[in-house]
Design an enzyme around this catalytic site. Structure first.
Site, PDB file in Angstrom:
ATOM      1  N   HIS A  34       0.827  -1.201   0.000  1.00 42.76           N
ATOM      2  CA  HIS A  34       0.000   0.000   0.000  1.00 42.76           C
ATOM      3  C   HIS A  34       0.871   1.264   0.000  1.00 42.76           C
ATOM      4  O   HIS A  34       1.556   1.541   0.975  1.00 42.76           O
ATOM      5  CB  HIS A  34      -0.895  -0.030   1.251  1.00 42.76           C
ATOM      6  N   GLU A  61       1.184  -0.641  -5.132  1.00 40.65           N
ATOM      7  CA  GLU A  61       0.103   0.308  -5.418  1.00 40.65           C
ATOM      8  C   GLU A  61       0.616   1.687  -5.831  1.00 40.65           C
ATOM      9  O   GLU A  61       1.590   2.183  -5.279  1.00 40.65           O
ATOM     10  CB  GLU A  61      -0.782   0.480  -4.176  1.00 40.65           C
ATOM     11  N   ASP A  63      -1.243   5.464  -6.253  1.00 36.86           N
ATOM     12  CA  ASP A  63      -2.346   6.428  -6.321  1.00 36.86           C
ATOM     13  C   ASP A  63      -1.896   7.492  -7.311  1.00 36.86           C
ATOM     14  O   ASP A  63      -0.743   7.940  -7.254  1.00 36.86           O
ATOM     15  CB  ASP A  63      -2.595   7.071  -4.954  1.00 36.86           C
ATOM     16  N   HIS A  76      -1.010  10.294  -3.061  1.00 37.62           N
ATOM     17  CA  HIS A  76      -2.304   9.848  -2.549  1.00 37.62           C
ATOM     18  C   HIS A  76      -3.376  10.917  -2.664  1.00 37.62           C
ATOM     19  O   HIS A  76      -4.534  10.637  -2.964  1.00 37.62           O
ATOM     20  CB  HIS A  76      -2.194   9.410  -1.083  1.00 37.62           C
ATOM     21  N   GLU A 169      -4.493   3.405  -8.833  1.00 35.44           N
ATOM     22  CA  GLU A 169      -5.818   3.959  -8.502  1.00 35.44           C
ATOM     23  C   GLU A 169      -5.939   5.352  -9.107  1.00 35.44           C
ATOM     24  O   GLU A 169      -5.113   6.227  -8.821  1.00 35.44           O
ATOM     25  CB  GLU A 169      -6.012   4.047  -6.980  1.00 35.44           C
TER      26      GLU A 169
HETATM   27  O1  G3P Z   1      -6.783   1.763  -2.830  1.00 30.99           O
HETATM   28  C1  G3P Z   1      -6.879   0.957  -1.708  1.00 30.99           C
HETATM   29  C2  G3P Z   1      -6.606   1.826  -0.570  1.00 30.99           C
HETATM   30  O2  G3P Z   1      -5.410   2.478  -0.872  1.00 30.99           O
HETATM   31  C3  G3P Z   1      -7.733   2.809  -0.439  1.00 30.99           C
HETATM   32  O3  G3P Z   1      -7.444   3.769   0.446  1.00 30.99           O
HETATM   33  O4  G3P Z   1      -7.236   6.146   0.762  1.00 30.99           O
HETATM   34  O5  G3P Z   1      -5.236   4.681   0.897  1.00 30.99           O
HETATM   35  O6  G3P Z   1      -6.241   5.175  -1.300  1.00 30.99           O
HETATM   36  P1  G3P Z   1      -6.488   5.004   0.161  1.00 30.99           P
HETATM   37 CA    CA Z   2      -5.264   3.771  -2.913  1.00 36.63          CA
END
Ligand code: G3P
Ligand code: CA
Length: 360
Positions: A34, A61, A63, A76, A169
């Site tokens: 993450h 991941e 963002d 993020h 994302e």
């Molecule tokens: O995308 C999964 C998780 O990362 C969602 O929460 O706010 O950390 O993007 P966030």
């Molecule tokens: Ca995310």
């Protein structure tokens, strides 16, 4: 960030399955780093991504938000002020709400900023969000682009012989659209450029925005001759994660339907998986000897979808009281709740947990 849980509590808890043995681990479970190995190095720094890679995770991941000059940058928030020194470098560039928006800066300007572990600003003083993590403002981290990160991961796949995937994302498509930018198109073009075009490719495209995900599924993927896996992220309406402009005014998208019976079947029409907040899987009123599982995983699996809950953290106060430690928490989710993967800031611990399980 511990988010409250009112609406799905009303809706989903009517479907509770109370069990101490909800399932037996079957298919390969995955670990998603993450924001990289963000428990150890500043979130979304290239260093955190390299560290996650070395931990042998399955996916890393990203963002993604857009810059003024249409570059995709890995952050993020669509703001720069939680993880950079933008307020010091460009004090006159904040909007009326006091925030510094990435979309108001060129990539060259963003690259001049110093990036750090996340901080809160209180009474003019910056304090680390997580006190035990990498100290704020130490060393020299920079914001990077999605392409730079993909090239780093693919380069490592070449040099190590491993095959680690990406999990981008699109952040706030509604905001980008309102600013005249189409972030989903931009991300899909980059994914195609780097060879992520089929469901068998190691990519999951995730979004909190159901309407945008449907647009990706039914309009954009066919347009770009792509067919990659899509993940619907689930939120509480009160978080304001997805907004809609109604008569020019932003209103929070209502997520309540996602917690009603039959919702997983509806999502499965356009997505391959769901990403719920972890209390949407194991209810927060769970106790050590009385775990309360919602029906979400069972219904998602019945609909043919995978379930990848977020976010598993080791920091103080982040392990729910029903678990005695992080490994027990992983056991509850991977084995008892039977999820297919987890998003975690401490991916080494999840990799070690799954490895130990394989060899036992
Ligand atoms: O995308 C999964 C998780 O990362 C969602 O929460 O706010 O950390 O993007 P966030
Ligand atoms: Ca995310």
């Amino acid at each position: 960030m511990f988010k409250s849980l009112p609406s799905q509590k009303k809706l989903l808890l009517s479907l509770l399955i109370t069990s101490s043995a909800a399932g037996f681990a079957h298919a390969e479970k995955i670990v998603v780093a993450h924001r990289g190995a963000s428990g150890y190095l500043p979130e979304h720094s290239m260093e955190a991504k390299s560290m996650a890679y070395a931990m042998d995770v399955d996916y890393i991941e990203q963002d993604v938000v857009m810059s003024k000059d249409n570059f995709l940058v890995v952050l993020h928030d669509h703001y720069l002020d939680r993880v950079t020194n933008v307020a010091e470098v460009y004090p006159d560039r904040k909007r009326k709400d006091g925030r510094y928006y990435a979309i108001d800066f060129t990539l060259a300007e963003i690259k001049t900023l110093k990036m750090t572990e996340a901080f809160n600003l209180k009474n003019g003083k910056k304090t680390a969000v997580y006190a035990q993590r990498f100290p704020i403002w130490k060393s020299d981290f920079k914001v990077h682009t999605l392409e730079e990160e993909i090239e780093m991961i693919q380069g490592l796949n070449t040099s190590t012989g491993k095959n680690i995937g990406i999990y981008p994302e699109v952040k706030a498509p509604w905001f980008h659209r309102n600013e005249g930018k189409d972030i989903s198109v931009a991300v899909l073009k980059v994914l195609k450029k780097y060879g992520y075009t089929e469901k068998t490719d190691l990519v999951y495209f995730q979004s909190f925005d159901a309407d945008e995900l449907k647009r990706v599924k039914y309009e954009l993927l066919p347009k770009f001759s792509m067919d990659i896996r899509l993940v619907q992220l689930m939120a509480e309406t009160s978080w304001g994660e997805t907004m809609q402009y109604i008569d020019g005014k932003p209103e929070a998208y209502n997520y309540d339907w996602m917690f009603k019976p039959g919702a997983m079947k509806i999502i499965a029409e356009y997505a391959d998986g769901v990403g719920p907040w972890h209390p949407m899987v194991v209810a927060p009123e769970s106790e050590k000897d009385k775990l309360v599982f919602t029906s979400l995983v069972k219904e998602a699996h019945q609909a043919g979808m995978q379930v990848h809950p977020y976010t598993f953290r080791l920091d103080e106060g982040k392990i729910p009281e029903y678990a005695q430690d992080f490994e027990e928490l992983l056991d509850i989710f991977y084995n008892k709740a039977d999820v297919d993967g987890v998003f975690t800031d401490f991916p080494d611990r999840a990799v070690d947990f799954l490895e130990a399980q394989k060899s036992s």
